[in-house]
Design a protein around this motif. Structure first.
Motif, mmCIF file in Angstrom:
data_model
loop_
_atom_site.group_PDB
_atom_site.id
_atom_site.type_symbol
_atom_site.label_atom_id
_atom_site.label_comp_id
_atom_site.label_asym_id
_atom_site.label_seq_id
_atom_site.Cartn_x
_atom_site.Cartn_y
_atom_site.Cartn_z
ATOM 1 N N ALA A 86 0.818 -1.216 0.000
ATOM 2 C CA ALA A 86 0.000 0.000 0.000
ATOM 3 C C ALA A 86 0.851 1.265 0.000
ATOM 4 C CB ALA A 86 -0.931 0.017 1.210
ATOM 5 N N LEU A 87 2.183 1.128 0.076
ATOM 6 C CA LEU A 87 3.069 2.293 0.132
ATOM 7 C C LEU A 87 3.165 2.960 -1.233
ATOM 8 C CD1 LEU A 87 5.016 3.820 2.084
ATOM 9 C CD2 LEU A 87 6.853 2.398 1.149
ATOM 10 N N LEU A 88 3.033 4.283 -1.251
ATOM 11 C CA LEU A 88 3.133 5.060 -2.479
ATOM 12 C C LEU A 88 4.565 5.584 -2.662
ATOM 13 C CD1 LEU A 88 -0.155 7.120 -2.071
ATOM 14 C CD2 LEU A 88 0.271 5.368 -3.809
ATOM 15 N N PRO A 89 4.951 5.989 -3.885
ATOM 16 C CA PRO A 89 6.243 6.663 -4.070
ATOM 17 C C PRO A 89 6.296 7.919 -3.202
ATOM 18 C CG PRO A 89 5.301 6.032 -6.181
ATOM 19 C CD PRO A 89 4.239 5.791 -5.161
ATOM 20 N N GLN A 90 7.402 8.102 -2.523
ATOM 21 C CA GLN A 90 7.490 9.175 -1.542
ATOM 22 C C GLN A 90 7.899 10.514 -2.177
ATOM 23 O OE1 GLN A 90 6.489 8.359 1.877
ATOM 24 N NE2 GLN A 90 5.705 6.943 0.340
ATOM 25 N N ARG A 151 12.568 -1.522 10.424
ATOM 26 C CA ARG A 151 11.882 -2.426 11.346
ATOM 27 C C ARG A 151 10.371 -2.402 11.137
ATOM 28 N NH1 ARG A 151 15.793 -5.875 12.370
ATOM 29 N NH2 ARG A 151 17.509 -5.005 13.611
ATOM 30 N N ASN A 152 9.824 -1.231 10.813
ATOM 31 C CA ASN A 152 8.394 -1.164 10.496
ATOM 32 C C ASN A 152 8.073 -2.023 9.279
ATOM 33 O OD1 ASN A 152 7.992 0.667 12.557
ATOM 34 N ND2 ASN A 152 8.041 2.457 11.222
ATOM 35 N N ALA A 153 8.923 -1.897 8.237
ATOM 36 C CA ALA A 153 8.712 -2.681 7.017
ATOM 37 C C ALA A 153 8.782 -4.175 7.313
ATOM 38 C CB ALA A 153 9.735 -2.288 5.957
ATOM 39 N N ALA A 158 6.110 -9.298 7.470
ATOM 40 C CA ALA A 158 5.911 -10.607 8.087
ATOM 41 C C ALA A 158 4.426 -10.947 8.204
ATOM 42 C CB ALA A 158 6.557 -10.636 9.463
ATOM 43 N N ARG A 159 3.614 -9.925 8.498
ATOM 44 C CA ARG A 159 2.162 -10.114 8.608
ATOM 45 C C ARG A 159 1.504 -8.752 8.599
ATOM 46 N NH1 ARG A 159 -1.136 -13.159 13.509
ATOM 47 N NH2 ARG A 159 -2.899 -13.864 12.253
ATOM 48 N N GLY A 160 0.494 -8.576 7.756
ATOM 49 C CA GLY A 160 -0.165 -7.285 7.650
ATOM 50 C C GLY A 160 -0.916 -6.921 8.915
ATOM 51 N N ALA A 186 -7.202 4.025 -0.390
ATOM 52 C CA ALA A 186 -8.146 2.914 -0.519
ATOM 53 C C ALA A 186 -7.739 1.721 0.338
ATOM 54 C CB ALA A 186 -8.267 2.494 -1.979
ATOM 55 N N SER A 187 -6.454 1.630 0.694
ATOM 56 C CA SER A 187 -5.997 0.494 1.497
ATOM 57 C C SER A 187 -6.594 0.515 2.897
ATOM 58 C CB SER A 187 -4.468 0.476 1.586
ATOM 59 O OG SER A 187 -3.978 1.554 2.387
ATOM 60 N N ALA A 188 -7.108 1.659 3.331
ATOM 61 C CA ALA A 188 -7.745 1.732 4.648
ATOM 62 C C ALA A 188 -8.943 0.799 4.738
ATOM 63 C CB ALA A 188 -8.177 3.161 4.947
ATOM 64 N N GLN A 189 -9.576 0.511 3.595
ATOM 65 C CA GLN A 189 -10.752 -0.345 3.606
ATOM 66 C C GLN A 189 -10.419 -1.796 3.935
ATOM 67 O OE1 GLN A 189 -13.691 0.805 3.687
ATOM 68 N NE2 GLN A 189 -13.095 2.921 3.204
ATOM 69 N N ARG A 190 -9.146 -2.157 3.905
ATOM 70 C CA ARG A 190 -8.764 -3.521 4.304
ATOM 71 C C ARG A 190 -9.087 -3.770 5.774
ATOM 72 N NH1 ARG A 190 -2.752 -4.015 1.514
ATOM 73 N NH2 ARG A 190 -3.316 -3.083 -0.502
ATOM 74 N N TYR A 191 -9.113 -2.691 6.552
ATOM 75 C CA TYR A 191 -9.442 -2.839 7.971
ATOM 76 C C TYR A 191 -10.945 -3.059 8.182
ATOM 77 C CZ TYR A 191 -4.791 -0.871 8.949
ATOM 78 O OH TYR A 191 -3.436 -0.634 9.022
ATOM 79 N N ALA A 192 -11.755 -2.712 7.181
ATOM 80 C CA ALA A 192 -13.207 -2.788 7.351
ATOM 81 C C ALA A 192 -13.691 -4.217 7.540
ATOM 82 C CB ALA A 192 -13.902 -2.151 6.148
#
Length: 230
Positions: A86-90, A151-153, A158-160, A186-192
């Motif tokens: 879900a990471l965009l180009p920075q 470390r965040n990556a 390892a698991r979303g 749009a990736s926020a909807q994965r939490y729904a």
């Protein structure tokens, strides 16, 4: 947001290890950072707290719930990407600050104006960056920031985050800017799909809802914590 939240709650604002006024830890791994937050809550004698984290702080909040369910009543994730895809180009200024060979040189020479410009690059609306936030970022070293990102990556590779939360059965509020330039909104909807989750996208807001829309973000958090304590 602290003043609005503190009017109704006992608020504890944590500088994560190696950031702000907290000293560097033995490890920047997300579970290790969560362990230090757990130790703080134990020292304060607190249980069943409403935990909120922005961006990488959301990973620490999730790991805290994974380790110590007794400490966490609810979780609020603000601009917290669910997985690396879900990471965009920075933005260019962030790539320059964070990537060798220029990164270490520019980081050491950052002015207050450059720090504010770097923060503003992830916002959509004009923001007023508080002096204390600039000071905290000035105290965070280049190696520390890079280590935290790595470390965040590792943690979300390892698991979303949604998969981790699905096993916890804890109430979750997800706040995302609908124009976030760091993570695909749009990736926020994965939490729904989580059974106890609420997802709110703030229109015209980027990666920094607490600076771009502090009133709306505070109200969402206050409403959520009130419902989670019933």
């Amino acid at each position: 947001m602290v003043a609005a939240l503190a009017a109704r709650h006992h608020v504890i604002v944590v500088d994560l290890p190696g950031c702000g006024q907290s000293p560097p830890p033995p490890s920047y791994a997300v579970p290790a950072q969560a362990g230090q937050v757990a130790a703080l809550l134990d020292e304060l004698g607190l249980r069943r707290v409403a935990v909120a984290g922005h961006s990488s702080g959301g990973y620490v909040a999730t790991a805290l719930a994974e380790q110590r369910a007794d400490l966490v009543r609810s979780i609020t994730l603000i601009s917290c990407g669910p997985s690396m895809d879900a990471l965009l180009p920075q933005p260019l200024i962030l790539r320059a600050l964070l990537s060798p060979p220029l990164g270490p040189l520019l980081w050491a020479r950052r002015s207050d104006a450059m720090i504010r410009k770097g923060l503003s690059a992830t916002a959509v609306r004009p923001i007023d960056v508080p002096d204390d936030l600039v000071a905290d970022l000035r105290g965070t070293g280049y190696r520390t920031f890079r280590a935290v990102l790595r470390r965040n990556a590792e943690y979300i590779t390892a698991r979303g985050v949604p998969e981790r939360l699905a096993a916890l059965r804890v109430p979750v509020l997800v706040v995302f800017g609908a124009a976030d330039p760091r993570w695909k909104p749009a990736s926020a909807q994965r939490y729904a799909a989580l059974p106890d989750a609420r997802v709110d996208l703030l229109p015209g807001v980027g990666h920094l809802p607490m600076l771009e829309a502090p009133e709306a973000t505070s109200e969402l958090l206050l409403q959520f914590t009130a419902a989670a304590t019933r």
